[in-house]
Write an enzyme that holds these catalytic residues in place. Structure first.
Site, PDB file in Angstrom:
ATOM      1  N   ASP A   1       0.767   5.642   0.608  1.00 20.96           N
ATOM      2  CA  ASP A   1       0.018   6.709   1.260  1.00 20.96           C
ATOM      3  C   ASP A   1      -0.413   7.769   0.261  1.00 20.96           C
ATOM      4  OD1 ASP A   1       0.422   5.518   3.750  1.00 20.96           O
ATOM      5  OD2 ASP A   1       2.296   6.611   4.087  1.00 20.96           O
TER       6      ASP A   1
ATOM      7  N   ARG B   1       0.833  -1.207   0.000  1.00 18.99           N
ATOM      8  CA  ARG B   1       0.000   0.000   0.000  1.00 18.99           C
ATOM      9  C   ARG B   1       0.867   1.256   0.000  1.00 18.99           C
ATOM     10  NH1 ARG B   1      -3.558  -1.614   5.169  1.00 18.99           N
ATOM     11  NH2 ARG B   1      -3.709  -3.831   4.697  1.00 18.99           N
TER      12      ARG B   1
ATOM     13  N   ARG C   1       9.630   7.663   4.817  1.00 12.02           N
ATOM     14  CA  ARG C   1       9.511   9.108   5.034  1.00 12.02           C
ATOM     15  C   ARG C   1      10.141   9.521   6.364  1.00 12.02           C
ATOM     16  NH1 ARG C   1       3.362  10.429   4.210  1.00 12.02           N
ATOM     17  NH2 ARG C   1       4.107  12.500   4.858  1.00 12.02           N
TER      18      ARG C   1
ATOM     19  N   TYR D   1      11.587   1.048  -2.923  1.00 18.13           N
ATOM     20  CA  TYR D   1      11.117   2.420  -3.000  1.00 18.13           C
ATOM     21  C   TYR D   1      12.269   3.325  -3.405  1.00 18.13           C
ATOM     22  CZ  TYR D   1       6.703   1.417  -0.551  1.00 18.13           C
ATOM     23  OH  TYR D   1       5.452   0.935  -0.199  1.00 18.13           O
TER      24      TYR D   1
END
Length: 268
Positions: A59, A57, A204, A117
């Protein structure tokens, strides 16, 4: 094409999207998520209600270069038709990149070996304009050696509780970070992460700490202290989602699925 006893087939899709206009991946009552838009288009194309599962998932504001989903369907269509037909029904900032029939035992999440990522950051006295939403931004100069030294202590298997959002639903904070590469190209910085799995907001929160080390507000050794604290309050504030891209999962070769999609080559 693999078909189970009930006459249904399992399909895997590679999806790319710009996350700026959506409330993340996971379906919400508002309908303004990537999953909602994808399932709406797939259901229309397949002529039945389609429910998807995803590899990871994302954000709100986070982009996807190769989100992998799977679903089961009785609709027997060529793989190319799934791509073209679904894309004709999707918003312009979401696109199916590939479709492939897979065995019924394939699971986009459970079959993934790692997830990747990439964070892209503009270092400039002036905020981004044409790159708005596609890159993060810092106005202070960053130091490569300091960030690399801080990143080194994060590699391996650790309890990443200090970088975990309070809303994280993962069963364990222990993850294995296999890669954290930092490169610079002019005013642009790129941070590549690969792990067996990630916690909610983990990247993050790591980025927030790396930037504080890079701009000199914290020494490189501070990163090890934050990691050892296992306390979210010890780390930096959560960094912007703008420059974060889900590059995609890695699967074993026998699944014969793509390792990346064309949008990957467009990254700065």
């Amino acid at each position: 094409m693999t078909q189970d006893r009930q006459g249904w087939v399992r399909l895997a899709l590679g999806i790319s999207y710009h996350g700026g206009h959506y409330q993340g991946w996971q379906s919400q009552p508002s309908g303004q998520t990537i999953q909602d838009q994808l399932e709406k288009a797939l259901s229309q194309f397949a002529n039945h209600r389609v429910s998807t599962l995803c590899a990871g998932r994302t954000d709100a504001g986070v982009h996807g270069l190769m989100q992998v989903v799977h679903f089961d369907t009785p609709a027997l269509r060529p793989e190319a038709s799934w791509v073209r037909g679904t894309n004709a029904l999707l918003p312009r900032d979401i696109a199916v990149q590939w479709a492939q029939h897979v065995p019924p035992e394939f699971h986009c999440r459970a079959s993934a070996l790692t997830r990747r990522y990439s964070y892209h950051l503009l270092q400039s006295p002036v905020r981004p304009s044409v790159e708005q939403g596609r890159v993060g931004w810092v106005f202070r100069p960053l130091a490569m050696p300091a960030m690399q030294a801080a990143a080194a202590c994060l590699l391996g298997e650790h309890d990443f509780s200090s970088f975990r959002a309070s809303a994280c639903q993962a069963l364990s904070p222990v993850k294995h970070l296999m890669r954290l590469d930092i490169t610079q190209r002019g005013a642009y910085w790129r941070f590549d992460f690969e792990a067996n799995a990630f916690l909610h907001h983990m990247i993050r929160n790591l980025m927030g700490c790396l930037v504080m080390v890079g701009d000199g507000r914290k020494p490189p050794g501070w990163m090890a202290e934050v990691l050892a604290a296992r306390d979210r309050d010890a780390a930096a504030p959560t960094f912007s989602p703008d420059g974060l891209y889900f590059v995609g999962p890695r699967y074993a070769e026998h699944w014969q699925l793509p390792s990346h999609t064309p949008p990957f080559d467009l990254l700065p």
